[in-house]
Design an enzyme around this catalytic site. Structure first.
Site, PDB file in Angstrom:
ATOM      1  N   THR A 249       0.748  -1.012   0.000  1.00  0.00           N
ATOM      2  CA  THR A 249      -0.093  -0.068   0.239  1.00  0.00           C
ATOM      3  C   THR A 249       0.881   1.181   0.008  1.00  0.00           C
ATOM      4  O   THR A 249       1.422   1.316   1.114  1.00  0.00           O
ATOM      5  CB  THR A 249      -1.150  -0.131   1.320  1.00  0.00           C
ATOM      6  OG1 THR A 249      -1.582  -1.293   1.386  1.00  0.00           O
ATOM      7  CG2 THR A 249      -1.941   1.295   1.253  1.00  0.00           C
TER       8      THR A 249
ATOM      9  N   LYS B 117      -0.148   5.288   8.349  1.00  0.00           N
ATOM     10  CA  LYS B 117       0.490   5.637   7.020  1.00  0.00           C
ATOM     11  C   LYS B 117      -0.654   6.011   6.039  1.00  0.00           C
ATOM     12  O   LYS B 117      -0.346   6.895   5.352  1.00  0.00           O
ATOM     13  CB  LYS B 117       1.580   4.588   6.933  1.00  0.00           C
ATOM     14  CG  LYS B 117       2.089   4.603   5.251  1.00  0.00           C
ATOM     15  CD  LYS B 117       1.608   3.369   4.312  1.00  0.00           C
ATOM     16  CE  LYS B 117       1.583   2.237   4.863  1.00  0.00           C
ATOM     17  NZ  LYS B 117       0.927   0.998   3.876  1.00  0.00           N
TER      18      LYS B 117
ATOM     19  N   LYS C 295      -7.066   1.940  -2.993  1.00  0.00           N
ATOM     20  CA  LYS C 295      -6.812   1.366  -1.700  1.00  0.00           C
ATOM     21  C   LYS C 295      -6.703   2.411  -0.495  1.00  0.00           C
ATOM     22  O   LYS C 295      -6.973   2.166   0.434  1.00  0.00           O
ATOM     23  CB  LYS C 295      -5.413   0.646  -1.871  1.00  0.00           C
ATOM     24  CG  LYS C 295      -4.697   0.065  -0.648  1.00  0.00           C
ATOM     25  CD  LYS C 295      -5.593  -0.884  -0.026  1.00  0.00           C
ATOM     26  CE  LYS C 295      -5.055  -1.391   1.333  1.00  0.00           C
ATOM     27  NZ  LYS C 295      -6.058  -2.073   2.353  1.00  0.00           N
TER      28      LYS C 295
END
Ligand SMILES: NC(=O)C1=CN([C@@H]2O[C@H](COP(=O)(O)OP(=O)(O)OC[C@H]3O[C@@H](n4cnc5c(N)ncnc54)[C@H](OP(=O)(O)O)[C@@H]3O)[C@@H](O)[C@H]2O)C=CC1
Ligand SMILES: O=CCCC(=O)O
Length: 296
Positions: free
Chosen positions: A100, A243, A175
């Protein structure tokens, strides 16, 4: 590219990578693995994998290599640094980054790989440790269509559904949008559990009520019970969820999209990291909500 020949390289054997590479082995793929901490390759080797000493060595050996790394900095390092992917990528070789990351990171990798004649797709996933073990991930791919199609036999092992989303960057963005929503929902559940307990309700009853109504979802069902029991064994590490919130908020900045709910959720994940909870499951953000309640 030989994904259909059932031979693949795999870089990154963390929670997800280990489960995914094991799954490929179990389904008849020949897998050559590399991990920064090489000892994490041992269990895979016991299950039939070969080891590459460096990312470059894996790419040299395999026509197609998958990566599952922690964040943009790791994804870039494995490609661009000494002994990295770029040293061996060339015409006829494919690289699939399933980490990701943000669209910018993915585009940098795409440009470098394709400028050397290689082929690239990004393919981040929805689903966590258990879906990775069970081959039930949702794959969000984008980039070169031909490589996507050649990767389908591997994706069919790793996931229950693959989406092809067009140009590089679209998989990363999709995502991040999904995980931004998930992080906000986790904060809402945490606040709901604290509100229920503090106002004299049984939080187990809250979970039962939620599960029967319009906002029932697998995440509340799976994480709610462990949160009530203060159990945060990591499936999805909190530092990675923070993150993802950070990268989703940056995407919001770029597109002038106001996201006050996500921004507040990000603050809670940052607070959790500052409390030393980054390596626990992302549901440990519940602890920050409890701390704030005790301070008020
Ligand atoms: N866990 C989950 O539920 C999900 C995670 N993801 C995403 O998948 C990716 C991997 O997640 P997960 O497996 O949980 O993470 P882990 O933290 O368990 O594993 C991270 C991996 O990245 C490697 N790594 C970190 N920094 C570097 C570096 N500088 N150079 C080389 N390798 C590095 C680690 O190597 P080492 O072992 O040496 O530290 C390890 O193999 C992340 O992008 C995450 O956001 C996506 C869906 C679900
Ligand atoms: O990036 C992590 C996603 C976790 C999940 O989809 O359950």
């Amino acid at each position: 590219m030989a994904v259909e020949e059932k031979e693949v390289g795999f870089l990154g054997l963390g929670i997800m990578g280990k489960a995914m590479a094991t799954n490929l082995l179990r389904n008849g793929f020949k897998v050559t693995v590399w991990n920064r901490t090489l000892s994490k390759c041992d269990e895979l080797v016991e299950n039939g994998a070969s080891i590459g000493e460096t990312p470059a060595a894996v790419v040299k050996k395999c026509k197609c290599t998958i990566a599952m790394l922690s964040d943009p900095s790791a994804a870039l390092s494995v490609v661009f640094d000494k002994d990295g992917v770029l040293e061996q990528i060339c015409s006829g070789k494919g690289y699939i980054d399933m980490s990701t990351v943000d669209a910018d990171t993915s585009s940098k990798i795409n440009e470098a790989i394709t400028s050397r004649g290689g082929h690239f797709i990004e393919a981040p996933v929805s689903g966590s440790k258990k879906p990775a073990e069970d081959g039930q991930l949702v794959i969000l791919a984008a980039g070169e269509k031909a490589l996507y199609e050649e990767a389908i036999p591997a994706f069919n092992v790793l996931g229950k559904r693959s989406f092809y989303l067009g140009q590089v960057g679209n998989g990363a963005k999709m995502k991040l949008v999904v995980n931004m929503i998930m992080g906000s929902m986790m904060n809402a559940l945490s606040e709901g559990l604290v509100l229920a307990s503090t106002s004299g309700l049984d939080p187990w009853n809250l979970l039962d009520v939620l599960d029967l109504g319009a906002i029932a979802n697998p995440m509340f069902k799976m994480k709610g019970p462990t949160m009530i029991q203060n159990s945060y064994s990591p499936a999805f590490p909190l530092k990675h969820q923070q993150k993802d919130m950070r990268l989703a908020l940056a995407l919001g900045d770029e597109n002038a999209v106001s996201m006050p709910v996500a921004a507040a959720a990000n603050e809670a994940f940052k607070k959790a990291r500052s409390m030393g909870l980054g390596d626990l499951d992302f549901s440990a953000v519940f602890e920050t909500v409890k701390v704030l309640q005790h301070q008020s």
